[in-house]
Design an enzyme around this catalytic site. Structure first.
Site, short mmCIF file in Angstrom:
data_model
loop_
_atom_site.label_atom_id
_atom_site.label_comp_id
_atom_site.label_asym_id
_atom_site.label_seq_id
_atom_site.Cartn_x
_atom_site.Cartn_y
_atom_site.Cartn_z
N GLU A 196 -47.20 21.94 18.77
CA GLU A 196 -46.40 21.94 20.00
C GLU A 196 -47.28 22.35 21.17
OE1 GLU A 196 -42.76 24.16 19.77
OE2 GLU A 196 -41.93 22.87 18.21
N HIS B 125 -37.75 31.51 20.85
CA HIS B 125 -37.05 31.40 22.13
C HIS B 125 -35.90 32.40 22.22
CE1 HIS B 125 -39.01 27.96 24.01
NE2 HIS B 125 -39.15 27.46 22.79
N HIS C 248 -45.54 24.84 23.74
CA HIS C 248 -44.88 26.11 23.43
C HIS C 248 -45.87 27.28 23.48
CE1 HIS C 248 -41.75 28.57 21.16
NE2 HIS C 248 -42.85 29.30 21.00
N SER D 55 -35.70 31.41 16.04
CA SER D 55 -36.63 30.81 17.00
C SER D 55 -37.18 31.88 17.92
CB SER D 55 -35.90 29.75 17.83
OG SER D 55 -36.66 29.45 18.99
N ASP E 51 -41.46 26.93 26.92
CA ASP E 51 -42.02 25.59 26.79
C ASP E 51 -42.49 25.19 28.18
OD1 ASP E 51 -41.34 25.61 24.14
OD2 ASP E 51 -39.47 24.49 24.42
N TYR F 217 -36.42 19.50 13.51
CA TYR F 217 -36.88 19.64 14.89
C TYR F 217 -36.45 20.93 15.57
CZ TYR F 217 -38.12 14.81 14.25
OH TYR F 217 -38.70 13.67 13.77
N ALA F 218 -35.58 21.68 14.94
CA ALA F 218 -35.17 22.94 15.57
C ALA F 218 -34.95 23.99 14.49
CB ALA F 218 -33.89 22.73 16.37
N LEU F 219 -34.95 25.23 14.92
CA LEU F 219 -34.74 26.35 14.01
C LEU F 219 -33.32 26.87 14.18
CD1 LEU F 219 -38.18 27.97 14.72
CD2 LEU F 219 -37.41 27.32 12.43
ZN LIG Z 1 -40.63 26.09 22.31
#
Ligand SMILES: [Zn+2]
Length: 291
Positions: A210, A160, A213, A158, A167, A151-153
């Site tokens: 997503e 981000h 995003h 990322s 988001d 679910y995350a990098l």
């Molecule tokens: Zn995002």
């Protein structure tokens, strides 16, 4: 459509460098054959030299078109220099909400977002919220630890971590169904934003759908990606393949070129022409000649 046109004219580049030369010379590259005589006259008159952009290797890792994914991490020089806490910049947050007081983002991107939100409000879509923006490596690391690899990098991998991604939520319902989400899917390109992880591209992006995003890439890139249904990965591959493409967005002509960079390089651009430069975070830079 017409309204955007005016906005697009006002929109100025951010993130990557835009250089405004003195507007004395317009070489007639885009003019028709019939204008050639006139062109010759004006060229002699101004006797223009091509300007040269000097590119160093570190510029591969800076700009609005950086590809960031599991393979290509954010380099320190890729983080946008104008990241700010939006809660402390109320002038950038009008007509939309922030999930909490910690939301940070590139101020330039926040301005583009503001313009987009204003346009949506005129069409009756007005329940936007930013739920996440820039994350530093520490925050990304924490998120990765708590959410897990599915679910995350990891920190640095990322978008981000660039300051160019955000988001976006609706205060009414989930983005997949919200009018805000639908409006963005249709219109975000006109403001330089792309839906970065579309439903039908998960095999290319490696990231699940997503609908919240969005990533800032700027014009004309967002328009080309929308028209050709390209992800950022596909678009950068396409540029590498084509080397140069010309495009017209809302009546304005752009030329986008890819140049491989292995060391210090000089890139010629027409004298007097405004341009933007961005690395691709892989192996080269993209130079965009602006209208
Ligand atoms: Zn995002």
């Amino acid at each position: 459509m017409k309204k955007w046109f005016f906005l697009l004219v006002i929109l100025l580049p951010l993130g990557c460098e835009a250089i405004q030369q003195e507007p004395q010379v317009v070489i007639g590259e885009y003019s028709k054959a019939g204008d050639q005589a006139q062109e010759a006259v004006s060229q002699t008159k101004h006797q223009t030299k091509a300007q040269t952009i000097k590119v160093t290797k570190s510029q591969i890792y800076q700009g609005n078109l950086l590809l960031v994914n599991k393979q290509y991490p954010v380099r320190q020089e890729g983080v946008t220099a104008d990241v700010a806490n939006l809660f402390q910049h109320k002038e950038l947050v009008k007509g939309y909400g922030l999930l909490d007081k910690t939301i940070r983002l590139s101020q330039g991107v926040a301005q583009k977002f503001q313009t987009m939100v204003d346009a949506a409000a005129k069409e009756g879509v007005r329940h936007f919220m930013i739920s996440s923006g820039y994350r530093d490596n520490q925050e990304q690391g924490r998120l990765y630890k708590s959410m897990g690899a599915d679910y995350a990098l990891p920190a640095g991998y990322s978008e981000h971590n660039l300051g160019l991604s955000l988001d976006i939520g609706s205060t009414q319902t989930e983005m997949n169904r919200a009018p805000e989400g639908k409006w963005l899917q249709k219109n975000a390109w006109a403001y330089g934003f792309i839906l970065r992880y579309p439903k039908d591209k998960t095999e290319i992006t490696g990231i699940q759908y997503e609908p919240w995003h969005f990533r800032y890439v700027g014009l004309p890139h967002s328009a080309i990606m929308q028209e050709k249904n390209f992800t950022l990965e596909q678009y950068l591959d396409f540029l590498k393949e084509q080397k140069t493409i010309s495009t017209t967005v809302e009546g304005k002509a752009y030329e986008v070129s890819y140049y491989p960079v292995s060391g210090n390089t000089s890139i010629p651009v027409p004298a007097g022409r405004r341009y933007e430069r961005s690395g691709n975070n892989m192996d080269g830079v993209i130079v965009t000649l602006l209208p």
